[in-house]
Design an enzyme around this catalytic site. Structure first.
Site, PDB file in Angstrom:
ATOM      1  N   CYS A 171      54.540  26.796 -17.539  1.00 23.06           N
ATOM      2  CA  CYS A 171      55.414  27.015 -18.219  1.00 23.06           C
ATOM      3  C   CYS A 171      55.660  28.696 -19.061  1.00 23.06           C
ATOM      4  O   CYS A 171      55.479  29.149 -17.928  1.00 23.06           O
ATOM      5  CB  CYS A 171      56.254  26.124 -18.597  1.00 23.06           C
ATOM      6  SG  CYS A 171      57.770  25.676 -18.888  1.00 23.06           S
ATOM      7  N   HIS A 181      55.372  22.273 -14.356  1.00 20.12           N
ATOM      8  CA  HIS A 181      54.421  21.770 -14.538  1.00 20.12           C
ATOM      9  C   HIS A 181      53.480  20.775 -13.905  1.00 20.12           C
ATOM     10  O   HIS A 181      54.029  19.367 -14.236  1.00 20.12           O
ATOM     11  CB  HIS A 181      55.103  20.902 -16.159  1.00 20.12           C
ATOM     12  CG  HIS A 181      55.335  21.351 -17.055  1.00 20.12           C
ATOM     13  ND1 HIS A 181      54.617  21.646 -18.203  1.00 20.12           N
ATOM     14  CD2 HIS A 181      56.896  21.814 -16.919  1.00 20.12           C
ATOM     15  CE1 HIS A 181      55.512  22.238 -19.370  1.00 20.12           C
ATOM     16  NE2 HIS A 181      56.754  22.206 -19.227  1.00 20.12           N
ATOM     17  N   GLU A 199      51.198  19.722 -14.042  1.00 18.25           N
ATOM     18  CA  GLU A 199      50.501  18.251 -14.898  1.00 18.25           C
ATOM     19  C   GLU A 199      50.824  16.931 -14.765  1.00 18.25           C
ATOM     20  O   GLU A 199      49.804  15.521 -14.625  1.00 18.25           O
ATOM     21  CB  GLU A 199      50.087  18.633 -16.340  1.00 18.25           C
ATOM     22  CG  GLU A 199      50.818  18.663 -16.974  1.00 18.25           C
ATOM     23  CD  GLU A 199      51.444  20.041 -17.112  1.00 18.25           C
ATOM     24  OE1 GLU A 199      52.253  20.293 -16.375  1.00 18.25           O
ATOM     25  OE2 GLU A 199      52.289  20.685 -18.364  1.00 18.25           O
TER      26      GLU A 199
HETATM   27  N1  GLN Z   1      59.641  27.980 -24.038  1.00 23.05           N
HETATM   28  C1  GLN Z   1      60.159  28.351 -22.769  1.00 23.05           C
HETATM   29  C2  GLN Z   1      61.741  28.102 -21.875  1.00 23.05           C
HETATM   30  O1  GLN Z   1      62.337  27.414 -22.376  1.00 23.05           O
HETATM   31  C3  GLN Z   1      58.563  27.009 -22.324  1.00 23.05           C
HETATM   32  C4  GLN Z   1      59.097  25.911 -22.087  1.00 23.05           C
HETATM   33  C5  GLN Z   1      57.851  25.111 -21.470  1.00 23.05           C
HETATM   34  O2  GLN Z   1      56.712  25.731 -21.977  1.00 23.05           O
HETATM   35  N2  GLN Z   1      58.326  23.526 -21.518  1.00 23.05           N
HETATM   36  O3  GLN Z   1      61.813  28.201 -20.908  1.00 23.05           O
END
Ligand code: GLN
Length: 534
Positions: free
Chosen positions: A379, A503, A505
């Site tokens: 992410c 994600h 995970e």
């Molecule tokens: N801050 C980034 C976004 O909002 C990444 C978010 C995250 O890593 N969950 O896109």
């Protein structure tokens, strides 16, 4: 429906969730379909607006529910997928009761905690349990007995106990056994917490005693006597080397059989997959060192699902992964930390929000890219990998995300179109399951063994499609896409350089590791062997 309702005594943070998940796993091993509901008595509607410093990571479900991390434990131990309804909070209950009141559903009555709030709690529990299609539903009442916030939930549980046939509901109390200065186990705080439960009309049939070392016989006798529970129903849940061993040692003490007896359940089924997985985990021969460069590093729970997914990859690779948390800001401030990076066999950049620590993370990414060290970005980790690549390979020096610099001349990461103008914080990100199509022959497609995947998301920003061609012409490949959304970035010329907007995970399971994590751990093992000339 059979219910196992679990309360907690003495203090929070006892590993109640793990104990309950372990009970669930053992029942699943006996052939039952098991589901779980977590009750968090706080006023927040969900965990989405909470900092990881509060209750650890925010776990994301397939339907986009942002929930307590215990639901992650339940999904992993029960190998199931839950929905947002499986996490009840005071906020959700009151929101519903107030909506009903405004609609006039209560027909002019005075709306009260008993019966209106307690009815709402009971009906939610029953509805969620029924909808899940399970045979057994575990209900964890978060917090500690005696908390003001949990009173309506305990009262609802008491009412359920009266309404259900006795063989359909059983109370289990997880409590802490403390040690005095001589190392003797003391049961008094636990006795008091059971007394408090009884005053509320709840009698636990089982007491699970959490302690550092196995429960001494004398402590067991005392709990049995003072808490009015037969000795065989006082279960010792002492600290395990690994949480995956907990189902095994509560099984050894016969807890599953006892619960089944109480719930009038019989089974001849026995599934040994979990036991075999633990055996494999304990017999790993290789070891690798991983650096997780993040900003909530002083609290391991902030990255719980990542640590679990790394472990799953390790079991599959026969390799123990030693995880080192590196505080990203220390990479910026005193670069003494940078020379330590070659000690690691892999670098992982997890998700995150806000600018703090991002420059340090990019320093680590640059190091991984230039020295060809296995890299996994998740992410924010993918977004930073793209920014680092734009700055240092494509030479767009001031490239950035508009999350950190709204006026950057090269917004390689930009806000999602549908996110502009949203002011409400809770539940407004791009959340939960979305699909991605993978490029034939890419690392992504090879890892997943498919060209089509579904993974969980939680973000507001993404790769700006306007920069994709330019970036790709310099050797980064967006190998996973959902229309013009970039879901995966990889650098094919590297050993293992893989980053995802989603994600992975959250879908990783013991015995069924997430492909990116599995590939990453395997790449670390291979790299380590190469370094050592093996
Ligand atoms: N801050 C980034 C976004 O909002 C990444 C978010 C995250 O890593 N969950 O896109």
């Amino acid at each position: 429906m059979k219910y196992i309702v679990v309360t907690g005594g003495v203090m929070s943070g006892l590993g109640k969730g793990i104990t309950i998940a372990s009970i669930g796993r053992n029942l699943k091993n006996k052939g039952y379909n098991v589901t779980a509901i977590k009750i968090d008595p706080y006023i927040n509607i969900d965990a989405g607006t909470m900092s990881p410093y509060q209750h650890g990571e925010v776990f994301v479900l397939k339907d986009g529910g942002e929930v307590d991390l215990d639901l992650g434990n339940y999904e992993r131990f029960l190998d199931t997928e839950l929905t947002r309804d499986h996490n009840l909070t005071t906020g959700k209950i009151y929101q519903e009761v107030i909506t009903k009141e405004r609609r006039g559903d209560y027909l002019g009555k005075t709306v009260q905690i008993i019966p209106h709030v307690t009815n709402e709690i009971k009906s939610r529990i029953r509805k969620v349990a029924a909808r899940s299609g399970a045979d057994i539903c575990l209900v964890e009442i978060g917090g500690t007995v005696g908390d003001i916030e949990s009173m309506p939930f305990l009262e609802a549980a008491r009412q359920m106990h009266r309404e259900e046939p006795p063989e359909n509901i059983v109370f289990t109390h997880v409590t802490l056994i403390v040690e005095d200065l001589q190392g003797e186990q003391k049961t008094k705080p636990s006795q008091h917490s059971v007394k408090e439960l009884r005053a509320l009309g709840l009698s636990p049939a089982v007491i699970v005693a959490r302690s550092k070392s196995p429960l001494q016989e004398s402590a067991k006798e005392k709990i049995s006597l003072f808490c009015d529970v037969p000795q065989e129903l006082v279960i010792s849940a002492y600290d395990a080397n690994d949480i995956y061993e907990v189902p095994l040692f509560i099984e050894e003490q016969g807890l599953t059989t006892q619960l089944m007896k109480h719930l009038k359940l019989e089974s001849n089924v026995e599934n040994y997959e979990w036991r075999d997985m633990v055996t494999r985990m304990k017999s790993t021969t290789e070891e690798v060192k991983l650096a997780i460069v993040g900003k909530y590093t002083n609290l391991e729970d902030s990255y719980l699902s990542i640590l679990e997914a790394v472990k799953h990859g390790g079991v599959d690779s026969g390799c123990r992964v030693e995880v080192n948390m590196v505080e990203s800001e220390t990479l910026e401030e005193d670069s003494d930390e940078v020379p330590k990076l070659p000690l690691f066999d892999g670098i992982l950049i997890p998700g995150g929000f806000g600018e703090r620590g991002t420059e340090g993370k990019m320093l680590a990414i640059k190091f991984a890219r230039e020295n060809d060290i296995p890299f996994l970005g998740i992410c924010l980790g993918m977004q930073l990998a793209v920014i680092e690549f734009a700055r240092n390979v494509v030479n767009l020096r001031k490239a950035n995300s508009t999350e950190f610099d709204e006026d950057t001349p090269y917004p390689v990461i930009d806000i999602l179109p549908e996110q502009t103008g949203i002011v409400e914080m809770g539940g407004t990100m791009r959340l939960g399951d979305y699909e991605a199509f993978l490029k034939e022959g890419s690392t992504a497609a090879k890892l997943y063994g498919s060209n089509y995947i579904v993974e969980r998301h939680r973000h507001r920003y993404e790769v700006n499609p306007e920069f994709v061609d330019k970036l790709e012409s310099f050797g980064i490949l967006f190998s996973g896409k959902n229309k013009n959304r970039m879901e995966i970035a990889e650098i094919p010329s590297k050993r293992f350089f893989f980053a995802s907007q989603f994600h992975p995970e959250f879908r990783s399971r013991p015995g069924r590791p997430s492909p990116p994590f599995n590939g990453f751990v395997k790449a670390m093992c291979k790299y380590r062997k190469e370094k050592e000339g093996r």
